[in-house]
Design a protein around this motif. Structure first.
Motif, PDB file in Angstrom:
ATOM      1  N   TRP A 191       0.841  -1.185   0.000  1.00 37.29           N
ATOM      2  CA  TRP A 191       0.000   0.000   0.000  1.00 37.29           C
ATOM      3  C   TRP A 191       0.884   1.246   0.000  1.00 37.29           C
ATOM      4  O   TRP A 191       1.770   1.383   0.827  1.00 37.29           O
ATOM      5  N   TYR A 192       0.604   2.146  -0.957  1.00 32.33           N
ATOM      6  CA  TYR A 192       1.363   3.387  -1.081  1.00 32.33           C
ATOM      7  C   TYR A 192       0.382   4.534  -1.305  1.00 32.33           C
ATOM      8  O   TYR A 192      -0.760   4.310  -1.718  1.00 32.33           O
ATOM      9  N   PRO A 193       0.824   5.773  -1.095  1.00 34.74           N
ATOM     10  CA  PRO A 193      -0.065   6.913  -1.385  1.00 34.74           C
ATOM     11  C   PRO A 193      -0.471   6.887  -2.864  1.00 34.74           C
ATOM     12  O   PRO A 193       0.322   6.575  -3.743  1.00 34.74           O
ATOM     13  N   ASP A 194      -1.745   7.196  -3.102  1.00 34.34           N
ATOM     14  CA  ASP A 194      -2.287   7.168  -4.469  1.00 34.34           C
ATOM     15  C   ASP A 194      -1.562   8.192  -5.334  1.00 34.34           C
ATOM     16  O   ASP A 194      -1.519   9.378  -4.989  1.00 34.34           O
ATOM     17  N   PRO A 195      -0.969   7.780  -6.476  1.00 30.68           N
ATOM     18  CA  PRO A 195      -0.253   8.743  -7.317  1.00 30.68           C
ATOM     19  C   PRO A 195      -1.175   9.761  -7.981  1.00 30.68           C
ATOM     20  O   PRO A 195      -0.725  10.783  -8.463  1.00 30.68           O
ATOM     21  N   GLU A 196      -2.472   9.474  -7.985  1.00 28.87           N
ATOM     22  CA  GLU A 196      -3.419  10.414  -8.565  1.00 28.87           C
ATOM     23  C   GLU A 196      -3.819  11.492  -7.560  1.00 28.87           C
ATOM     24  O   GLU A 196      -4.592  12.381  -7.878  1.00 28.87           O
ATOM     25  N   GLY A 197      -3.286  11.381  -6.356  1.00 23.96           N
ATOM     26  CA  GLY A 197      -3.558  12.394  -5.338  1.00 23.96           C
ATOM     27  C   GLY A 197      -4.642  11.948  -4.386  1.00 23.96           C
ATOM     28  O   GLY A 197      -5.166  10.838  -4.439  1.00 23.96           O
ATOM     29  N   SER A 206      -6.261  11.571  -0.298  1.00 23.58           N
ATOM     30  CA  SER A 206      -5.795  11.112   1.008  1.00 23.58           C
ATOM     31  C   SER A 206      -5.845   9.598   1.142  1.00 23.58           C
ATOM     32  O   SER A 206      -5.588   9.071   2.211  1.00 23.58           O
ATOM     33  N   ARG A 207      -6.162   8.869   0.118  1.00 23.84           N
ATOM     34  CA  ARG A 207      -6.283   7.419   0.219  1.00 23.84           C
ATOM     35  C   ARG A 207      -4.986   6.727  -0.198  1.00 23.84           C
ATOM     36  O   ARG A 207      -4.095   7.339  -0.790  1.00 23.84           O
ATOM     37  N   LEU A 208      -4.938   5.440   0.058  1.00 20.70           N
ATOM     38  CA  LEU A 208      -3.806   4.604  -0.330  1.00 20.70           C
ATOM     39  C   LEU A 208      -4.236   3.722  -1.496  1.00 20.70           C
ATOM     40  O   LEU A 208      -5.408   3.406  -1.657  1.00 20.70           O
ATOM     41  N   ARG A 209      -3.267   3.317  -2.289  1.00 19.13           N
ATOM     42  CA  ARG A 209      -3.556   2.463  -3.450  1.00 19.13           C
ATOM     43  C   ARG A 209      -2.571   1.306  -3.454  1.00 19.13           C
ATOM     44  O   ARG A 209      -1.408   1.465  -3.107  1.00 19.13           O
ATOM     45  N   TRP A 210      -3.035   0.136  -3.863  1.00 21.09           N
ATOM     46  CA  TRP A 210      -2.200  -1.066  -3.852  1.00 21.09           C
ATOM     47  C   TRP A 210      -1.284  -1.079  -5.074  1.00 21.09           C
ATOM     48  O   TRP A 210      -1.736  -0.975  -6.214  1.00 21.09           O
ATOM     49  N   SER A 230      -2.986  -1.282  -8.937  1.00 22.45           N
ATOM     50  CA  SER A 230      -4.248  -2.014  -9.033  1.00 22.45           C
ATOM     51  C   SER A 230      -5.399  -1.022  -8.869  1.00 22.45           C
ATOM     52  O   SER A 230      -5.181   0.180  -8.693  1.00 22.45           O
ATOM     53  N   ASP A 231      -6.621  -1.534  -8.869  1.00 22.04           N
ATOM     54  CA  ASP A 231      -7.801  -0.701  -8.659  1.00 22.04           C
ATOM     55  C   ASP A 231      -8.303  -0.809  -7.219  1.00 22.04           C
ATOM     56  O   ASP A 231      -9.454  -0.506  -6.933  1.00 22.04           O
ATOM     57  N   ARG A 232      -7.463  -1.255  -6.317  1.00 21.51           N
ATOM     58  CA  ARG A 232      -7.824  -1.390  -4.911  1.00 21.51           C
ATOM     59  C   ARG A 232      -7.354  -0.148  -4.149  1.00 21.51           C
ATOM     60  O   ARG A 232      -6.205   0.251  -4.245  1.00 21.51           O
ATOM     61  N   TYR A 233      -8.266   0.434  -3.381  1.00 19.17           N
ATOM     62  CA  TYR A 233      -7.977   1.637  -2.606  1.00 19.17           C
ATOM     63  C   TYR A 233      -8.382   1.395  -1.149  1.00 19.17           C
ATOM     64  O   TYR A 233      -9.229   0.542  -0.858  1.00 19.17           O
ATOM     65  N   GLY A 293       3.272   3.468   8.284  1.00 18.21           N
ATOM     66  CA  GLY A 293       3.165   4.680   9.091  1.00 18.21           C
ATOM     67  C   GLY A 293       4.509   5.293   9.401  1.00 18.21           C
ATOM     68  O   GLY A 293       4.586   6.253  10.153  1.00 18.21           O
ATOM     69  N   ASN A 294       5.570   4.763   8.834  1.00 13.05           N
ATOM     70  CA  ASN A 294       6.920   5.240   9.107  1.00 13.05           C
ATOM     71  C   ASN A 294       7.096   6.634   8.519  1.00 13.05           C
ATOM     72  O   ASN A 294       6.999   6.829   7.317  1.00 13.05           O
ATOM     73  N   PRO A 295       7.380   7.627   9.327  1.00 12.93           N
ATOM     74  CA  PRO A 295       7.537   8.990   8.791  1.00 12.93           C
ATOM     75  C   PRO A 295       8.844   9.168   8.030  1.00 12.93           C
ATOM     76  O   PRO A 295       9.010  10.152   7.326  1.00 12.93           O
ATOM     77  N   ASN A 296       9.769   8.203   8.128  1.00 16.21           N
ATOM     78  CA  ASN A 296      11.045   8.312   7.420  1.00 16.21           C
ATOM     79  C   ASN A 296      10.928   7.952   5.938  1.00 16.21           C
ATOM     80  O   ASN A 296      11.852   8.183   5.184  1.00 16.21           O
ATOM     81  N   VAL A 297       9.819   7.348   5.533  1.00 17.48           N
ATOM     82  CA  VAL A 297       9.619   6.965   4.134  1.00 17.48           C
ATOM     83  C   VAL A 297       9.132   8.189   3.355  1.00 17.48           C
ATOM     84  O   VAL A 297       8.135   8.810   3.731  1.00 17.48           O
ATOM     85  N   ASP A 298       9.854   8.516   2.312  1.00 18.30           N
ATOM     86  CA  ASP A 298       9.475   9.660   1.476  1.00 18.30           C
ATOM     87  C   ASP A 298       8.479   9.166   0.421  1.00 18.30           C
ATOM     88  O   ASP A 298       8.846   8.553  -0.575  1.00 18.30           O
ATOM     89  N   THR A 299       7.200   9.409   0.670  1.00 17.38           N
ATOM     90  CA  THR A 299       6.162   8.884  -0.223  1.00 17.38           C
ATOM     91  C   THR A 299       6.237   9.509  -1.611  1.00 17.38           C
ATOM     92  O   THR A 299       5.976   8.845  -2.604  1.00 17.38           O
ATOM     93  N   GLN A 300       6.596  10.760  -1.688  1.00 16.83           N
ATOM     94  CA  GLN A 300       6.705  11.402  -2.999  1.00 16.83           C
ATOM     95  C   GLN A 300       7.804  10.745  -3.827  1.00 16.83           C
ATOM     96  O   GLN A 300       7.664  10.568  -5.030  1.00 16.83           O
ATOM     97  N   ALA A 301       8.912  10.386  -3.185  1.00 21.23           N
ATOM     98  CA  ALA A 301       9.998   9.719  -3.899  1.00 21.23           C
ATOM     99  C   ALA A 301       9.556   8.345  -4.388  1.00 21.23           C
ATOM    100  O   ALA A 301       9.874   7.939  -5.505  1.00 21.23           O
TER     101      ALA A 301
END
Length: 181
Positions: A11-17, A19-23, A30-33, A68-76
């Protein structure tokens, strides 16, 4: 980016923007949110489970411990996934283009096949027309020569018959008078 270098499935932040997560399946989205977890939510659920007292609502528990790790740069991570997807799309487009060019070189269009057949038939008809025209011309020349020869023979026969009937010729060749001079 190569597929081997792509992020693990999870699960990662949705690249389409949003507040949800996308698989992320490891190669494609995938199409799972699902919604992002609320802070301290995991601890609250664990406490309820340990105490045996549940609030009765079914809440989401994250599968990924590093989520939930704040050290992971989701944008990267999102940027890496985008770059991997673009590279894969470009590679697929190049492969498809090469296959399309190969297929186009192997097949001859049907219009060419029919054009070749039509050209052969026009050539054959043209040759027959030329042969018939030559034969007609030869026949005309032969027929005219034969006709003029026949007419000349008939005139000679008539004049010979007239000379024999009159007993005297119309004139001797020596009786020709020169009028020119």
């Amino acid at each position: 980016m190569r597929i081997e270098d792509a992020p693990q499935a999870g699960w990662y932040p949705d690249p389409e923007g949003g507040s949800r997560l996308r698989w992320w399946e490891g190669t494609d989205w995938s199409d799972r949110y699902r919604m992002r977890p609320i802070e301290n939510f995991v601890e609250t659920i664990e406490a309820e489970v340990k105490s045996g007292h549940s609030s009765g609502s079914h809440r989401w528990v994250p599968d990924d411990p590093g989520l939930g790790n704040p050290n992971v740069d989701t944008q990267a991570v999102v940027e890496q996934v985008r770059m991997a997807a673009r590279a894969e799309a470009e590679r697929a487009a190049q492969m498809f283009g090469a296959q399309a060019r190969s297929a186009a070189n192997q097949f001859q269009p049907l219009i060419s096949e029919y054009t070749i057949k039509a050209t052969k038939w026009f050539r054959r008809i043209g040759i027959l027309i030329v042969l018939f025209a030559a034969a007609w011309f030869a026949f005309q020349v032969f027929a005219q020569k034969s006709m003029f020869d026949w007419i000349g023979d008939r005139i000679d026969n008539i004049s010979d018959n007239l000379n024999e009937q009159n007993g005297a010729g119309l004139g001797d060749p020596g009786d020709v008078v020169d009028l020119t001079g």
